[in-house]
Each structure stands twice: as C-alpha cells, then as structure tokens.
Design a protein around this motif. Structure first.
Motif, PDB file in Angstrom:
ATOM      1  N   PHE A 137       0.834  -1.202   0.000  1.00 28.78           N
ATOM      2  CA  PHE A 137       0.000   0.000   0.000  1.00 28.78           C
ATOM      3  C   PHE A 137       0.867   1.249   0.000  1.00 28.78           C
ATOM      4  O   PHE A 137       1.901   1.305   0.677  1.00 28.78           O
ATOM      5  N   ASP A 138       0.435   2.261  -0.744  1.00 25.89           N
ATOM      6  CA  ASP A 138       1.131   3.552  -0.716  1.00 25.89           C
ATOM      7  C   ASP A 138       0.828   4.293   0.584  1.00 25.89           C
ATOM      8  O   ASP A 138       1.722   4.914   1.173  1.00 25.89           O
ATOM      9  N   VAL A 139      -0.418   4.245   1.007  1.00 23.64           N
ATOM     10  CA  VAL A 139      -0.842   4.825   2.284  1.00 23.64           C
ATOM     11  C   VAL A 139      -1.629   3.749   3.019  1.00 23.64           C
ATOM     12  O   VAL A 139      -2.621   3.231   2.494  1.00 23.64           O
ATOM     13  N   LEU A 140      -1.190   3.433   4.222  1.00 24.77           N
ATOM     14  CA  LEU A 140      -1.779   2.340   4.978  1.00 24.77           C
ATOM     15  C   LEU A 140      -2.798   2.889   5.967  1.00 24.77           C
ATOM     16  O   LEU A 140      -2.465   3.732   6.801  1.00 24.77           O
ATOM     17  N   HIS A 141      -4.034   2.409   5.889  1.00 24.47           N
ATOM     18  CA  HIS A 141      -5.077   2.859   6.807  1.00 24.47           C
ATOM     19  C   HIS A 141      -5.274   1.887   7.975  1.00 24.47           C
ATOM     20  O   HIS A 141      -4.930   2.201   9.103  1.00 24.47           O
ATOM     21  N   ASP A 142      -5.850   0.720   7.703  1.00 26.14           N
ATOM     22  CA  ASP A 142      -6.261  -0.175   8.781  1.00 26.14           C
ATOM     23  C   ASP A 142      -5.735  -1.588   8.554  1.00 26.14           C
ATOM     24  O   ASP A 142      -5.862  -2.129   7.451  1.00 26.14           O
ATOM     25  N   VAL A 143      -5.187  -2.178   9.622  1.00 21.51           N
ATOM     26  CA  VAL A 143      -4.743  -3.577   9.607  1.00 21.51           C
ATOM     27  C   VAL A 143      -5.469  -4.292  10.738  1.00 21.51           C
ATOM     28  O   VAL A 143      -5.313  -3.941  11.905  1.00 21.51           O
ATOM     29  N   LYS A 144      -6.265  -5.301  10.377  1.00 26.91           N
ATOM     30  CA  LYS A 144      -7.040  -6.057  11.361  1.00 26.91           C
ATOM     31  C   LYS A 144      -6.640  -7.525  11.274  1.00 26.91           C
ATOM     32  O   LYS A 144      -6.760  -8.142  10.211  1.00 26.91           O
ATOM     33  N   MET A 145      -6.174  -8.076  12.397  1.00 22.06           N
ATOM     34  CA  MET A 145      -5.678  -9.444  12.462  1.00 22.06           C
ATOM     35  C   MET A 145      -6.587 -10.257  13.380  1.00 22.06           C
ATOM     36  O   MET A 145      -6.775  -9.899  14.545  1.00 22.06           O
ATOM     37  N   ARG A 146      -7.146 -11.334  12.854  1.00 17.84           N
ATOM     38  CA  ARG A 146      -8.075 -12.168  13.614  1.00 17.84           C
ATOM     39  C   ARG A 146      -7.642 -13.629  13.498  1.00 17.84           C
ATOM     40  O   ARG A 146      -7.464 -14.144  12.394  1.00 17.84           O
ATOM     41  N   VAL A 147      -7.534 -14.293  14.633  1.00 20.85           N
ATOM     42  CA  VAL A 147      -7.128 -15.706  14.654  1.00 20.85           C
ATOM     43  C   VAL A 147      -7.970 -16.453  15.681  1.00 20.85           C
ATOM     44  O   VAL A 147      -8.194 -15.957  16.792  1.00 20.85           O
ATOM     45  N   GLY A 148      -8.397 -17.653  15.324  1.00 23.77           N
ATOM     46  CA  GLY A 148      -9.110 -18.506  16.273  1.00 23.77           C
ATOM     47  C   GLY A 148      -8.606 -19.934  16.210  1.00 23.77           C
ATOM     48  O   GLY A 148      -8.405 -20.474  15.120  1.00 23.77           O
ATOM     49  N   ALA A 149      -8.359 -20.522  17.370  1.00 23.04           N
ATOM     50  CA  ALA A 149      -8.095 -21.963  17.489  1.00 23.04           C
ATOM     51  C   ALA A 149      -9.315 -22.543  18.191  1.00 23.04           C
ATOM     52  O   ALA A 149      -9.488 -22.375  19.403  1.00 23.04           O
TER      53      ALA A 149
END
Length: 364
Positions: A137-149
């Motif tokens: 990305f040239d301009v980074l807005h939102d990073v959302k990380m979701r993990v489930g075990a």
C-alpha cells in the motif's frame, strides 16, 4: 544442525517429529517428565530428562548444540533465553507474552547469536501475513488481524474446548493488548472490543487479547492509522469469560481458573484454526482492501493424528528454524516475524502446512 528442543508437550513432540524426519536436524528433546518422552526417541531424536522449571540448570544440556527451540510455558522464556545467550546458542520460541518478548529483545542487543521469539501462529504466522499485505500500500489505513483456534464441534456453554496451553490462554485473556489507534500506540483491555462476523457460513465473535500482534506495533508505527489483533471464538464465549474473570474475580486468582478449566473443559484434537487478516489503504490513489482468509483443519488420517493447532504452531517455528538454517534470516541479534517474506514462508517445506489449507473465497 544440532537442536535442543525444550518441552515434550503436544507442540514440542510435533516439532521434534517434523525436524527429526526432515533429515537435516539432530534433535535433543528435553522434558522434566520422563513419561512425556516415552516412545519419542528415534535415530534423529534423543531424549533427556532435566528440570525445565529452572532454566539456570539447562546450560549443560544446551552446550554442544547450535540452536535452542523453546516449547516450554511462556513464564520460562526469559530464563531459557538468558541461558541460550550465555552458552552461545541461537534461540527460537513460541511465547505470546509481551513482557518476555521485550526482555528477549534486550538480551539480543549486541549478542553474537540470533534471538527469534513468537514463532507460532499468533504471534508468528499472522504477523508475516499482515506485514506482507501491508507493504503493497502507498498509504496504509487499517490492519485487522483475527485468529481462532476452535473446536470443530462445540457442545458446551463456553463453545470451547482446550486445544492448546491453558497458561497461554489465560495469559492472553488477562493482560493489556497493544494496538495503534489514529496513528498512536495505545493499550486496550482484554476481552473488550467485541465484534461479530460471518466467515464461510459460520458465525463468530472476536475480542481483544494480548500478544497476537507480536512486534508489528513497532514495525508499522508511523505508517498505519489503526492496527489491532483479536481472538476469534464462537458467539457467547467472551461474555462467559468476562463473568469468570471479572464478576467472579478470577483474574486475580488465575491458578483457580486454570484448575477449573483443566478439570471441567475437555481437550480436543478435533479442531480448526481460522486465520483472517484485512488490510485497507490507498494504492495509486484508490481506496482498496486486501484479505487473507484460511481455515486449517486437524489431520486425523496419518499414523500420528495431529490437531490443527499442533500443525500450525509447529509449522511456524519449524519454518523459522529452517529458513535460518538456509541463511535466509539474520545470523545475530533480534529477529522479528515480519522479517520473513510470506511467499518464502509458504514455499518452505514446513510452512507448506498453511499452503495446503483451504482458502476461503466468500467473506461477509
């Protein structure tokens, strides 16, 4: 490469088998419990009984090895890493504990050997994925990380079965959660930030938990508007955990809570690991979003059945060690997960466990 592997639990024994069967590693598997080591010795794996509860006593076991792989509970990480520095071994672990990681980072300063904590699923693989998506990305807005075990077949009120370490589970439910909001690094309360979503036709909830971001807050600070990590569970789990931890005040008595969970919540090998990352921002002037979504299932077909969390966690740390052996990572100092390129990870013989998972095409 000569590796001393500490801990012969579900994850440790899987790591031992993967490294031992590869043909490139001679593994010394260490545990305090002799029964845990029964039947694990092979031509490539030798076993040693030692007091792993006191890392200061492990120096003699580590000597003569190139690398230490730590699969012990998170509260032992600092002591083991300290011993690794003293004897000159490279160090890899699975810890999700933020304080332990920061202490290991300080140990790595000016060290002649390499230190790479957080090599599992989350933190670990999830950070590799998020960083890979973010860099385009040239301009980074939102990073959302979701993990489930998660259990494949939830049947109790918690809609949960024990799939991994109870110590690690309670640790991530009880400690502050790092995040970036409006460009500023902040701390969030665990179990807050509840959200619901549907993925592959199944309803889930997600809420803040500690440690899953790894070192991404440092890496992306100044570049991203918002960054957060949440654990995925089936709907209703978070409310019951808040009742136990807050209303019954078991947050201040984690020993009792761990005893209750071990006694009353069955473990399962029939689980599924969910990985879900979304990144949005500007690319060539246009607002776009990239998504990585996978499900990894337990392997019940081989001679040695493996749960999904065993597969994903062991694959993460084995791939990191293997890439290090191949000269694809720095040879000294602190190594972040996001220094591994995602295509390189997935091409690795151990990282292919994620490549062989089922990619999810429909998100709602």
């Amino acid at each position: 490469m000569r590796v001393v592997l500490l801990g012969a639990g579900h994850i440790g024994r899987t790591i031992a088998r993967l490294l031992g069967e590869s043909g490139d590693y001679q593994v010394t598997l260490v545990d305090k419990n002799e029964a845990a080591l029964d039947g694990l010795a092979t031509d490539a794996v030798s076993t040693v009984v030692a007091d792993t509860e006191h890392p200061s006593r492990l120096g003699a076991v580590m000597r003569g090895h190139t690398t230490v792989v730590n699969a012990l509970p998170y509260h032992l990480a600092i002591g083991v890493a300290t011993q690794a520095r003293e004897v000159g071994c490279h160090y890899f672990d699975l810890t999700e504990d933020v304080a332990a990681t920061q202490a290991i980072k300080r140990l790595a300063d000016s060290a002649p050997n390499a230190f790479m904590p957080q090599c599992g699923l989350a933190p670990g693989f999830i950070g590799i994925v998020a960083h890979h998506l973010a860099r385009d990305f040239d301009v980074l807005h939102d990073v959302k990380m979701r993990v489930g075990a998660l259990p494949a077949f939830p049947t109790n009120s918690l809609k949960y079965n024990l799939t991994w370490s109870v110590d690690g589970l309670i640790n991530e439910y009880c400690h502050p959660c790092e995040a970036i909001h409006d460009g500023e690094r902040i701390e969030l309360l665990p179990l807050e930030g509840l959200e619901h979503f549907s993925l592959d036709g199944v309803e889930y909830e997600a809420f803040n938990t500690s440690g899953g971001l790894g070192t991404l807050c440092e890496t992306l600070e100044g570049r991203v508007r918002s960054l957060d990590y949440k654990s995925v569970r089936y709907p209703g789990h978070g409310a019951l955990m808040k009742f136990l931890l807050e209303e019954l005040q078991l947050r201040s008595d984690p020993g009792t809570l761990k005893h209750m969970l071990r006694k009353s919540v069955p473990a399962t090998m029939q689980d599924v690991v969910l990985v879900f990352v979304t990144v949005s921002g500007l690319r060539r002037g246009h607002l776009v979003q990239e998504v990585f979504a996978r499900k990894i299932f337990a392997d019940r077909h081989g001679e040695t059945p493996l749960s999904a969390i065993q597969i994903t966690t062991a694959a993460g740390i084995c791939a990191a060690v293997d890439l290090f052996r191949e000269g694809k990572l720095p040879t000294r100092g602190f190594i972040r997960q996001e220094q591994i390129d995602l295509p390189t990870f997935l091409a690795n013989r151990f990282g292919q466990a994620y490549q062989q998972s089922r990619q999810i095409e429909s998100i709602s």
